[in-house]
Design a protein around this motif. Structure first.
Motif, PDB file in Angstrom:
ATOM      1  N   ALA A  75      -7.409  21.544  12.404  1.00  0.00           N
ATOM      2  CA  ALA A  75      -7.989  20.508  11.545  1.00  0.00           C
ATOM      3  C   ALA A  75      -7.819  20.846  10.066  1.00  0.00           C
ATOM      4  O   ALA A  75      -7.830  22.017   9.683  1.00  0.00           O
ATOM      5  CB  ALA A  75      -9.467  20.339  11.864  1.00  0.00           C
ATOM      6  N   VAL A  76      -7.651  19.808   9.261  1.00  0.00           N
ATOM      7  CA  VAL A  76      -7.486  20.021   7.823  1.00  0.00           C
ATOM      8  C   VAL A  76      -8.066  18.829   7.059  1.00  0.00           C
ATOM      9  O   VAL A  76      -7.878  17.685   7.457  1.00  0.00           O
ATOM     10  CB  VAL A  76      -5.994  20.234   7.469  1.00  0.00           C
ATOM     11  CG1 VAL A  76      -5.155  18.999   7.743  1.00  0.00           C
ATOM     12  CG2 VAL A  76      -5.824  20.665   6.021  1.00  0.00           C
ATOM     13  N   PRO A  77      -8.815  19.104   5.966  1.00  0.00           N
ATOM     14  CA  PRO A  77      -9.277  18.003   5.117  1.00  0.00           C
ATOM     15  C   PRO A  77      -8.144  17.519   4.213  1.00  0.00           C
ATOM     16  O   PRO A  77      -7.327  18.322   3.757  1.00  0.00           O
ATOM     17  CB  PRO A  77     -10.397  18.649   4.292  1.00  0.00           C
ATOM     18  CG  PRO A  77     -10.096  20.102   4.283  1.00  0.00           C
ATOM     19  CD  PRO A  77      -9.362  20.404   5.554  1.00  0.00           C
ATOM     20  N   LEU A  78      -8.102  16.207   4.014  1.00  0.00           N
ATOM     21  CA  LEU A  78      -7.070  15.602   3.160  1.00  0.00           C
ATOM     22  C   LEU A  78      -7.743  14.690   2.137  1.00  0.00           C
ATOM     23  O   LEU A  78      -8.506  13.797   2.512  1.00  0.00           O
ATOM     24  CB  LEU A  78      -6.108  14.786   4.026  1.00  0.00           C
ATOM     25  CG  LEU A  78      -5.177  13.807   3.297  1.00  0.00           C
ATOM     26  CD1 LEU A  78      -4.119  14.552   2.481  1.00  0.00           C
ATOM     27  CD2 LEU A  78      -4.489  12.866   4.289  1.00  0.00           C
ATOM     28  N   VAL A  79      -7.483  14.931   0.851  1.00  0.00           N
ATOM     29  CA  VAL A  79      -8.029  14.067  -0.195  1.00  0.00           C
ATOM     30  C   VAL A  79      -6.876  13.329  -0.861  1.00  0.00           C
ATOM     31  O   VAL A  79      -5.904  13.953  -1.274  1.00  0.00           O
ATOM     32  CB  VAL A  79      -8.787  14.886  -1.273  1.00  0.00           C
ATOM     33  CG1 VAL A  79      -9.385  13.952  -2.323  1.00  0.00           C
ATOM     34  CG2 VAL A  79      -9.859  15.758  -0.640  1.00  0.00           C
ATOM     35  N   ILE A  80      -6.989  12.007  -0.938  1.00  0.00           N
ATOM     36  CA  ILE A  80      -6.056  11.240  -1.756  1.00  0.00           C
ATOM     37  C   ILE A  80      -6.807  10.949  -3.056  1.00  0.00           C
ATOM     38  O   ILE A  80      -7.779  10.184  -3.058  1.00  0.00           O
ATOM     39  CB  ILE A  80      -5.660   9.905  -1.087  1.00  0.00           C
ATOM     40  CG1 ILE A  80      -5.248  10.112   0.376  1.00  0.00           C
ATOM     41  CG2 ILE A  80      -4.591   9.192  -1.923  1.00  0.00           C
ATOM     42  CD1 ILE A  80      -3.849  10.569   0.601  1.00  0.00           C
ATOM     43  N   ALA A  81      -6.386  11.603  -4.143  1.00  0.00           N
ATOM     44  CA  ALA A  81      -7.083  11.458  -5.418  1.00  0.00           C
ATOM     45  C   ALA A  81      -6.258  10.572  -6.347  1.00  0.00           C
ATOM     46  O   ALA A  81      -5.113  10.900  -6.668  1.00  0.00           O
ATOM     47  CB  ALA A  81      -7.304  12.830  -6.041  1.00  0.00           C
ATOM     48  N   TYR A  82      -6.831   9.456  -6.739  1.00  0.00           N
ATOM     49  CA  TYR A  82      -6.169   8.568  -7.711  1.00  0.00           C
ATOM     50  C   TYR A  82      -6.588   9.012  -9.103  1.00  0.00           C
ATOM     51  O   TYR A  82      -7.751   8.854  -9.476  1.00  0.00           O
ATOM     52  CB  TYR A  82      -6.546   7.111  -7.437  1.00  0.00           C
ATOM     53  CG  TYR A  82      -5.874   6.578  -6.195  1.00  0.00           C
ATOM     54  CD1 TYR A  82      -4.608   6.013  -6.277  1.00  0.00           C
ATOM     55  CD2 TYR A  82      -6.483   6.675  -4.949  1.00  0.00           C
ATOM     56  CE1 TYR A  82      -3.964   5.543  -5.145  1.00  0.00           C
ATOM     57  CE2 TYR A  82      -5.855   6.211  -3.810  1.00  0.00           C
ATOM     58  CZ  TYR A  82      -4.586   5.649  -3.913  1.00  0.00           C
ATOM     59  OH  TYR A  82      -3.949   5.195  -2.792  1.00  0.00           O
ATOM     60  N   THR A  83      -5.647   9.601  -9.835  1.00  0.00           N
ATOM     61  CA  THR A  83      -5.970  10.174 -11.141  1.00  0.00           C
ATOM     62  C   THR A  83      -5.869   9.128 -12.251  1.00  0.00           C
ATOM     63  O   THR A  83      -5.297   8.055 -12.056  1.00  0.00           O
ATOM     64  CB  THR A  83      -5.020  11.330 -11.466  1.00  0.00           C
ATOM     65  OG1 THR A  83      -3.678  10.847 -11.402  1.00  0.00           O
ATOM     66  CG2 THR A  83      -5.184  12.475 -10.478  1.00  0.00           C
ATOM     67  N   LYS A  84      -6.415   9.499 -13.402  1.00  0.00           N
ATOM     68  CA  LYS A  84      -6.394   8.654 -14.614  1.00  0.00           C
ATOM     69  C   LYS A  84      -7.088   7.326 -14.351  1.00  0.00           C
ATOM     70  O   LYS A  84      -6.690   6.283 -14.878  1.00  0.00           O
ATOM     71  CB  LYS A  84      -4.964   8.431 -15.114  1.00  0.00           C
ATOM     72  CG  LYS A  84      -4.133   9.729 -15.160  1.00  0.00           C
ATOM     73  CD  LYS A  84      -2.763   9.526 -15.735  1.00  0.00           C
ATOM     74  CE  LYS A  84      -1.882  10.744 -15.471  1.00  0.00           C
ATOM     75  NZ  LYS A  84      -0.522  10.606 -15.990  1.00  0.00           N
ATOM     76  N   ALA A  85      -8.123   7.358 -13.520  1.00  0.00           N
ATOM     77  CA  ALA A  85      -8.846   6.130 -13.164  1.00  0.00           C
ATOM     78  C   ALA A  85      -9.433   5.466 -14.403  1.00  0.00           C
ATOM     79  O   ALA A  85      -9.632   4.249 -14.421  1.00  0.00           O
ATOM     80  CB  ALA A  85      -9.950   6.456 -12.161  1.00  0.00           C
ATOM     81  N   ILE A 105      -7.700  15.665  13.733  1.00  0.00           N
ATOM     82  CA  ILE A 105      -7.037  16.812  13.114  1.00  0.00           C
ATOM     83  C   ILE A 105      -7.030  16.733  11.597  1.00  0.00           C
ATOM     84  O   ILE A 105      -7.208  17.729  10.914  1.00  0.00           O
ATOM     85  CB  ILE A 105      -5.571  16.894  13.650  1.00  0.00           C
ATOM     86  CG1 ILE A 105      -5.590  17.267  15.123  1.00  0.00           C
ATOM     87  CG2 ILE A 105      -4.744  17.891  12.872  1.00  0.00           C
ATOM     88  CD1 ILE A 105      -6.105  18.649  15.416  1.00  0.00           C
ATOM     89  N   VAL A 106      -6.804  15.545  11.055  1.00  0.00           N
ATOM     90  CA  VAL A 106      -6.762  15.405   9.604  1.00  0.00           C
ATOM     91  C   VAL A 106      -7.961  14.562   9.185  1.00  0.00           C
ATOM     92  O   VAL A 106      -8.172  13.474   9.689  1.00  0.00           O
ATOM     93  CB  VAL A 106      -5.443  14.754   9.147  1.00  0.00           C
ATOM     94  CG1 VAL A 106      -5.425  14.576   7.644  1.00  0.00           C
ATOM     95  CG2 VAL A 106      -4.263  15.621   9.589  1.00  0.00           C
ATOM     96  N   VAL A 107      -8.793  15.133   8.291  1.00  0.00           N
ATOM     97  CA  VAL A 107     -10.037  14.475   7.895  1.00  0.00           C
ATOM     98  C   VAL A 107      -9.867  13.919   6.484  1.00  0.00           C
ATOM     99  O   VAL A 107      -9.981  14.652   5.509  1.00  0.00           O
ATOM    100  CB  VAL A 107     -11.214  15.473   7.933  1.00  0.00           C
ATOM    101  CG1 VAL A 107     -12.530  14.739   7.851  1.00  0.00           C
ATOM    102  CG2 VAL A 107     -11.151  16.343   9.179  1.00  0.00           C
ATOM    103  N   PRO A 108      -9.564  12.604   6.382  1.00  0.00           N
ATOM    104  CA  PRO A 108      -9.153  12.073   5.084  1.00  0.00           C
ATOM    105  C   PRO A 108     -10.300  11.469   4.278  1.00  0.00           C
ATOM    106  O   PRO A 108     -11.305  11.014   4.837  1.00  0.00           O
ATOM    107  CB  PRO A 108      -8.187  10.960   5.485  1.00  0.00           C
ATOM    108  CG  PRO A 108      -8.766  10.420   6.754  1.00  0.00           C
ATOM    109  CD  PRO A 108      -9.500  11.565   7.435  1.00  0.00           C
ATOM    110  N   THR A 109     -10.108  11.442   2.962  1.00  0.00           N
ATOM    111  CA  THR A 109     -10.975  10.656   2.098  1.00  0.00           C
ATOM    112  C   THR A 109     -10.176  10.237   0.870  1.00  0.00           C
ATOM    113  O   THR A 109      -9.148  10.835   0.557  1.00  0.00           O
ATOM    114  CB  THR A 109     -12.252  11.415   1.698  1.00  0.00           C
ATOM    115  OG1 THR A 109     -13.175  10.465   1.157  1.00  0.00           O
ATOM    116  CG2 THR A 109     -11.987  12.482   0.646  1.00  0.00           C
TER     117      THR A 109
END
Ligand SMILES: Nc1nc2c(ncn2[C@@H]2O[C@H](COP(=O)(O)OP(=O)(O)O)[C@@H](O)[C@H]2O)c(=O)[nH]1
Ligand SMILES: [Mg+2]
Length: 349
Positions: free
Chosen positions: A148-158, A187-191
């Protein structure tokens, strides 16, 4: 644990590191991070000070790994590294070697943070195309990982993009399939999170807390499994122990089953002692995440379940120990009674 940061050049990775360090070093509800290398720390602090005045760090092409220690209420309890990935592997001109390396790193990572430049994405359709390779790499990671792995999709310069929900819906569209694919596996824990790093930071702590919270929980689980494994070994050896085995191993000079069981017990105890200091921070960290991020609630439940499980295992163990002591006392008393009766007989003769 190792967290891998992925994003095109100019996506805001170096800036994020500085903003994250400023927030983490100042402290987030009793948690603090500290860079272990003084030179790196100086650089991060310099960049963070500039950010407070609205100035962004100078561009650096260096691929770098930052080493950090996480503490809770002044006590260090978790080490992690944060890798700044060179953008090369994400461009269409990436070589097979670049691709193989980034896939290897993603397969081994304990946390993945993908940086997407929201401003560039809002401005031009070209940027959607630029995300294609990122999507492919993430798809393959989701398909191939077994841990398992955490996954962050970060939208920068918001801060440079309108708050209009329709705009954000459009911005999220290119990576939405990835988030959905990840969410459908355990397996993949997204946010997904919007981040701004300027003079008025927003969302900065979320990628950090998301990765650390899952990282600490994974460590709790790993140590719990180690305790269970040792206890299983002990139980197996105890079941095989006998006076005969005791005597024969004495002659053969080998370890008897009862010694093996005792050793495994001792190891389990040691591992339980290593696990204990992680439990409370794991729970507090998850709670801290939940305060700053909507998706954090599931993590809190997982942390609470882990703590409860470990607590009930400890109580069961304690009960077993009490039973063992009780039986030992009963046997000792019985033996004493027999001796007294025997002596009595002798006296009477
Ligand atoms: N307004 C704004 N600009 C940002 C932010 N983060 C990064 N930038 C801009 O993006 C540029 C590139 O950022 P950098 O961190 O060097 O990107 P990297 O190549 O991914 O390390 C910076 O020089 C800033 O001009 C942010 O949160 N807000
Ligand atoms: Mg950079």
């Amino acid at each position: 644990v190792r967290i891998v940061m992925l994003g095109h050049s100019n996506a805001g990775k170096t800036t994020y590191m500085a903003a994250m360090y400023a927030a983490g070093r100042a402290g987030i509800r009793g948690f603090r991070i500290r860079a272990t290398d003084p030179a790196r720390e100086a650089e991060l602090l310099r960049n963070a000070a500039a950010l407070r005045h609205g100035r962004f760090p100078p561009p650096s092409a260096r691929h770098s790994a930052h080493e950090f220690v996480l503490s809770h209420r002044g006590r260090d309890f978790f080490d992690f590294t944060w890798n700044d990935y060179r953008g090369g592997a994400l461009t269409d001109s990436a070589t097979d070697r670049d691709t193989a390396q980034v896939l290897g790193d993603l397969a081994a990572a304990d946390g993945i943070v993908v940086f997407v430049d929201a401003q560039a994405l809002a401005r031009s359709d070209d940027d959607r195309g630029r995300l294609r390779r990122t999507t492919v790499l993430l798809q393959r990671t989701i398909a191939n990982r077994t841990r398992a792995v955490p996954l962050v999709i970060a939208y920068t310069k918001a801060d440079l993009v309108s708050d209009d929900p329709a705009v954000w819906q459009a911005l999220r569209r290119p990576l939405d399939p990835i988030v959905e694919a990840a969410a459908s596996t355990p397996i993949v824990v997204p946010t997904v999170v919007r981040v701004s790093c300027g003079a008025r930071p927003q969302g900065v702590q979320v990628p950090l807390l998301w990765c650390l919270s899952h990282g600490v929980l994974a460590e709790v689980t790993r140590r719990e499994n180690a305790v269970t494994a040792c206890r299983d070994v002990a139980a197996l050896a105890r079941a095989k122990a006998s006076i005969g085995n005791e005597i024969s191993s004495l002659f053969k000079g080998t370890e008897s089953y009862s010694t093996q069981a005792a050793n495994a017990e001792k190891q389990a105890k040691q591992q339980l002692a290593d696990l204990a200091p992680l439990l409370r921070p794991a729970e507090r960290l998850a709670a801290t995440l939940a305060r700053s991020h909507r998706d954090g609630a599931a993590t809190v439940r997982a942390a609470a379940a882990a703590t409860r499980e470990s607590g009930s295992a400890r109580r069961q163990r304690r009960a077993q120990e009490i039973r063992n002591v009780f039986f030992s006392v009963v046997i000792i008393v019985a033996v004493l009674v027999v001796i007294v009766l025997f002596m009595n007989q002798l006296m009477n003769l």
